[in-house]
Design an enzyme around this catalytic site. Structure first.
Site, PDB file in Angstrom:
ATOM      1  N   ARG A  71      -6.994   1.076  13.257  1.00  0.00           N
ATOM      2  CA  ARG A  71      -5.630   1.303  12.789  1.00  0.00           C
ATOM      3  C   ARG A  71      -5.675   2.405  11.749  1.00  0.00           C
ATOM      4  O   ARG A  71      -6.722   2.680  11.171  1.00  0.00           O
ATOM      5  CB  ARG A  71      -5.029   0.031  12.194  1.00  0.00           C
ATOM      6  N   GLU A  82       0.834  -1.212   0.000  1.00  0.00           N
ATOM      7  CA  GLU A  82       0.000   0.000   0.000  1.00  0.00           C
ATOM      8  C   GLU A  82       0.864   1.255   0.000  1.00  0.00           C
ATOM      9  O   GLU A  82       2.057   1.208   0.273  1.00  0.00           O
ATOM     10  CB  GLU A  82      -0.849   0.036   1.279  1.00  0.00           C
ATOM     11  N   ASP A  95      -9.823   2.048  -4.190  1.00  0.00           N
ATOM     12  CA  ASP A  95      -8.887   1.965  -3.056  1.00  0.00           C
ATOM     13  C   ASP A  95      -7.985   3.194  -3.068  1.00  0.00           C
ATOM     14  O   ASP A  95      -8.462   4.311  -2.914  1.00  0.00           O
ATOM     15  CB  ASP A  95      -8.137   0.629  -3.151  1.00  0.00           C
TER      16      ASP A  95
END
Ligand code: CA
Length: 296
Positions: free
Chosen positions: A103, A20, A201
């Site tokens: 998170r 990521e 995303d």
């Protein structure tokens, strides 16, 4: 087989669980990215082809390059500055307040060098996350509550619009953005992704103001026009879980793409042996531009 400019090439065969957050450091011609679930920061130097990685021993959402070349890292236990040369960690801020199951997820600096970082519940509880802005002077400030999976961020070329993705909505939102104060307002939906194309995303923006969106479970990175909501171009990947992308290279025309292997069945892993690897589309035909570093 001839190779067209849109063919993604494998950069590294290292498979991340959840690769990521690619960010390009133009001073060193290096790509940084993270493996969120493994808690690892990765770097790949495009000049020397050296791959390095550092274990944070925590879930890590994102990194940003600082004005002095160090990295700002968003760990589940808080935000810190990491010195890649010495391994030294300088803690700046605690974790997200009152959200022990959360998170940090995707994050990026705005054109003024403020770090924007989103959060999500590790169980993906609806509305449990937020989008924050972080500066050394102002700390962690909540900007958008009620987010489920905080993801892609980008700012328009004139710095007057911020784009943002909360993945389960299948939407890209735009906000009026005040560069001087960092405030946002006037939310509207500018792109709606058809569910058959996968979840939106990570995201980046090119020199023509078009958005490049990674499609999780969609086998592609696609170029979208935020002015019309139309899809303009698509790059097929040999893996389903495409997580994020950014431009890099000497002329900013190489598109780096991160991917994930987490959550795939054994059968899907066999079908996608490169799931989690880093890809690049060299000389993509499109260009990005310099990232603004985090102000330290
Ligand atoms: Ca993401």
């Amino acid at each position: 087989m001839s190779e067209t400019p849109s063919n993604p090439q494998l950069v590294l065969s290292h498979p991340c669980q959840l690769g990521e957050g690619p960010v390009w450091d133009e001073n060193t011609q290096t790509l940084y990215w993270v493996d969120i679930l493994a808690g690892t920061i990765h770097s790949w130097n495009s000049v020397t082809h050296q791959h390095m990685h550092w274990e944070t021993k925590d879930l890590i959402g994102a990194v940003a390059v600082c004005t002095d070349g160090r990295l700002l890292a968003a760990l589940q236990n808080g935000l810190l500055i990491f010195n890649q040369e010495t391994g030294e960690k300088q803690w700046l801020s605690g974790p997200e307040p009152n959200q022990p199951s959360n998170r940090f997820n995707d994050g990026k600096c705005d054109p003024k060098g403020r770090f924007w970082i989103g959060s999500m519940c590790v169980h993906e509880t609806t509305g449990a996350g937020s989008l924050y802005q972080f500066t050394l002077a102002g700390g962690l400030q909540q900007k958008i509550p009620g987010i489920t999976i905080s993801n892609g961020l980008a700012w328009s070329l004139d710095h007057r619009t911020m784009y943002f993705i909360d993945t389960p909505t299948y939407e890209v939102w735009a906000f009026d953005f005040d560069l001087e104060t960092g405030s946002i307002g006037n939310k509207r939906v500018v792109i709606t992704i058809p569910q058959s194309e996968g979840y939106p995303d990570g995201m980046t923006i090119d020199s023509e103001g078009m958005l490049w969106i990674a499609h999780w479970d969609g086998w592609q990175v696609a170029r979208w026009d935020p002015n019309t909501g139309n899809k303009l171009h698509s790059i097929h990947l040999p893996v389903a879980r495409v997580t994020s992308c950014c431009f890099g290279g000497r002329d900013w025309n190489d598109l780096y793409i991160t991917t994930a292997g987490t959550g795939l069945s054994a059968e899907a892993h066999q079908e996608q042996p490169l799931a989690g690897c880093l890809f690049v589309v060299k000389n993509s035909g499109y260009k990005g531009f310099a990232f603004t570093p985090f102000q330290v």
